[in-house]
Design an enzyme around this catalytic site. Structure first.
Site, PDB file in Angstrom:
ATOM      1  N   LYS A  71       0.525  -1.235   0.177  1.00  0.00           N
ATOM      2  CA  LYS A  71       0.237   0.213  -0.073  1.00  0.00           C
ATOM      3  C   LYS A  71       0.953   1.152   0.008  1.00  0.00           C
ATOM      4  O   LYS A  71       0.473   2.299  -0.432  1.00  0.00           O
ATOM      5  CB  LYS A  71      -1.225  -0.242   1.302  1.00  0.00           C
ATOM      6  CG  LYS A  71      -1.874  -1.195   1.088  1.00  0.00           C
ATOM      7  CD  LYS A  71      -2.869  -1.240   2.392  1.00  0.00           C
ATOM      8  CE  LYS A  71      -4.131  -2.448   2.430  1.00  0.00           C
ATOM      9  NZ  LYS A  71      -3.955  -3.565   2.414  1.00  0.00           N
ATOM     10  N   TYR A 125      -2.097  -0.923  11.504  1.00  0.00           N
ATOM     11  CA  TYR A 125      -3.501  -1.126  11.737  1.00  0.00           C
ATOM     12  C   TYR A 125      -3.952  -0.495  12.928  1.00  0.00           C
ATOM     13  O   TYR A 125      -3.372   0.885  13.112  1.00  0.00           O
ATOM     14  CB  TYR A 125      -3.402  -2.719  12.090  1.00  0.00           C
ATOM     15  CG  TYR A 125      -2.684  -3.305  11.040  1.00  0.00           C
ATOM     16  CD1 TYR A 125      -3.037  -3.541   9.656  1.00  0.00           C
ATOM     17  CD2 TYR A 125      -1.795  -4.355  11.183  1.00  0.00           C
ATOM     18  CE1 TYR A 125      -2.768  -4.265   8.876  1.00  0.00           C
ATOM     19  CE2 TYR A 125      -1.016  -5.151  10.329  1.00  0.00           C
ATOM     20  CZ  TYR A 125      -1.587  -4.892   9.052  1.00  0.00           C
ATOM     21  OH  TYR A 125      -0.871  -5.526   7.971  1.00  0.00           O
ATOM     22  N   VAL A 173       0.168  -8.449   6.762  1.00  0.00           N
ATOM     23  CA  VAL A 173       0.013  -9.660   7.563  1.00  0.00           C
ATOM     24  C   VAL A 173       0.734 -10.837   7.240  1.00  0.00           C
ATOM     25  O   VAL A 173       0.731 -11.930   7.604  1.00  0.00           O
ATOM     26  CB  VAL A 173      -1.441 -10.059   7.438  1.00  0.00           C
ATOM     27  CG1 VAL A 173      -2.335  -9.089   8.225  1.00  0.00           C
ATOM     28  CG2 VAL A 173      -1.639 -10.328   5.799  1.00  0.00           C
TER      29      VAL A 173
HETATM   30  N1  GLU Z   1      -4.184  -8.778   1.393  1.00  0.00           N
HETATM   31  C1  GLU Z   1      -4.568  -8.491   2.660  1.00  0.00           C
HETATM   32  C2  GLU Z   1      -5.823  -8.311   3.054  1.00  0.00           C
HETATM   33  O1  GLU Z   1      -6.420  -7.429   2.284  1.00  0.00           O
HETATM   34  C3  GLU Z   1      -3.655  -7.462   3.165  1.00  0.00           C
HETATM   35  C4  GLU Z   1      -3.826  -7.230   4.872  1.00  0.00           C
HETATM   36  C5  GLU Z   1      -2.669  -6.509   5.380  1.00  0.00           C
HETATM   37  O2  GLU Z   1      -1.492  -7.243   5.071  1.00  0.00           O
HETATM   38  O3  GLU Z   1      -2.942  -5.887   6.253  1.00  0.00           O
HETATM   39  O4  GLU Z   1      -6.518  -8.539   3.758  1.00  0.00           O
END
Ligand code: GLU
Length: 304
Positions: free
Chosen positions: A66, A240, A258
Site C-alpha cells: 500500500k 493497523y 500480514v
Molecule cells: N491482502 C490482505 C487483505 O486484504 C492485506 C492485509 C494486510 O497485510 O494488512 O486482507
C-alpha cells in the site's frame, strides 16, 4: 554506529518471543509458510547494508504494497487523492466495514483496505498497463527485476476475500470506485501478493528515508514535501489499530503486512525491513516489532 553488532544483539534478545503469536491463516496460502523464520536488513543513506537471519528470503509483503500504491497515486493525482480518502488513523481493524459505512464510502486513510482498494481503482483508471507499471515501479525502487507477484497467493486470497469484496461493493455503492469491482479486487490481491526479501524491501524504502531529495522512479515523481507527507501517514496509520503502540515503542514511520513484514525508516539516516510470520492479535509481527523496538532503543535513534 555499529549497526551489524546491534542487529546481531537484537536478534539474540528477541529469541524468548520466537513462539509468540501465530501467522495469518485467513489467506490459505499464507498458512503454509513456516512461521519460525526471522530476517532483518538495514540500509543507510550513506550506502551501507547490514543484515541478520533470513534477510534474503522472500515473503508476501501484503499491506506493505500500500505504500508503493500511495507513492504512485500521489504522483498521479496530487492532492486530488484526498477527495477520495482521508489521512487520519482509523482506530479500527484494517478491514472494518462499519467505519466505511458511517463515513459514506470515504476510507479513513490509504493504508486500510478500503483506502487501498480506492487507490487500486485510481491506478486502473490512470495507467495503461497497471499490473506491469506497478511492478516496474517496485523494481526501480528495490533495484531487482526478479521481484514478482505470486499469483497463487492472489488467487488463494480471492477465494476467501469476502470482506474485501464487501468493502469494494460498499465503495462502489458510494461512487468511490470507477472500475468493475472484480477487476479492482483482482489487481488489489495481486499487489498484496508481491514477494520481496527484507533486503529488497529495505532498499525500496531507502528513497522514503531520503526525503530531502525529490523522488523519481520511472515516471513516478514525488516532491520532497510529498515524500515527507507519506512518512507522516506511515507514522500515524502504518500499523493497523496499533499505530500508537508502534509509535510509542519504536518511534519510526513504517508499514506492516500480514505476511509478517515491517518496513520502517529513520528519516535521513536509514531504512530497515524485518520479517517474521508470527503476528500479534492486531496483525503486526511479534518478533518484528520487538526487534525494531530494541533497534531504536539500543541505537538511541528514533524520530522522537
Ligand atoms: N491482502 C490482505 C487483505 O486484504 C492485506 C492485509 C494486510 O497485510 O494488512 O486482507
Amino acid at each position: 554506529m555499529n549497526y551489524q553488532e546491534i542487529l546481531e544483539h537484537v536478534c539474540q534478545e528477541i529469541q524468548p518471543f520466537s513462539k509468540e503469536g501465530k501467522q495469518a491463516d485467513y489467506i490459505p496460502a499464507l498458512a503454509k509458510v513456516n512461521p519460525d523464520q526471522f530476517g532483518i536488513c538495514l540500509h543507510t543513506i550513506g550506502g551501507e547494508t547490514f543484515a541478520v537471519g533470513k534477510a534474503t528470503t522472500r515473503f508476501s509483503i501484503q499491506s506493505i504494497s500500500k505504500v508503493f500504491a500511495l507513492a504512485m497515486c500521489l504522483s498521479l493525482e496530487g492532492d486530488e487523492l484526498w477527495k477520495r480518502m482521508g489521512k487520519e488513523p482509523s482506530g479500527t481493524a484494517f478491514n472494518s466495514l462499519i467505519q466505511l459505512e458511517e463515513e459514506k464510502g470515504i476510507p479513513r486513510n490509504p493504508f486500510i483496505n478500503a483506502g487501498a482498494i480506492v487507490m487500486t481503482d485510481i491506478l486502473l483508471s490512470k495507467l495503461a498497463n497497471p499490473e506491469e507499471e506497478f511492478l516496474s515501479f517496485v523494481h526501480s525502487l528495490c533495484g531487482t527485476n526478479s521481484v514478482s507477484y505470486n499469483e497463487e497467493v492472489a488467487r488463494s486470497e480471492r477465494s476467501r476475500g469476502y470482506l474485501n469484496a464487501a468493502i469494494a461493493n460498499m465503495l462502489k455503492y458510494y461512487h468511490n470506485i470507477e472500475n468493475d469491482i472484480e477487476r479492482v479486487l483482482q489487481f488489489y490481491f495481486l499487489m498484496c501478493s508481491v514477494e520481496m526479501s527484507c533486503q529488497e524491501l529495505s532498499k525500496a524504502f531507502l528513497s522514503f528515508a531520503n526525503h530531502k531529495k525529490s523522488f523519481q522512479y520511472n515516471h513516478i515523481m514525488l516532491t520532497s514535501s510529498q515524500v515527507k507527507r507519506m512518512n507522516a501517514i506511515m507514522q500515524t496509520c502504518g500499523f493497523y489499530d496499533e499505530a500508537g503502540e508502534f509509535s510509542y515503542l519504536v518511534g519510526l514511520p513504517g508499514k506492516s503486512g500480514v505476511g509478517g513484514g515491517i518496513a520502517a525508516i529513520y528519516p535521513m539516516r536509514y531504512s530497515v525491513a524485518v520479517w517474521s510470520p508470527r503476528l500479534n492479535p492486531k496483525g503486526n509481527s511479534v518478533m518484528g516489532m520487538k526487534a525494531l523496538e530494541l533497534l531504536t532503543t539500543e541505537t538511541q535513534e528514533s524520530i522522537f
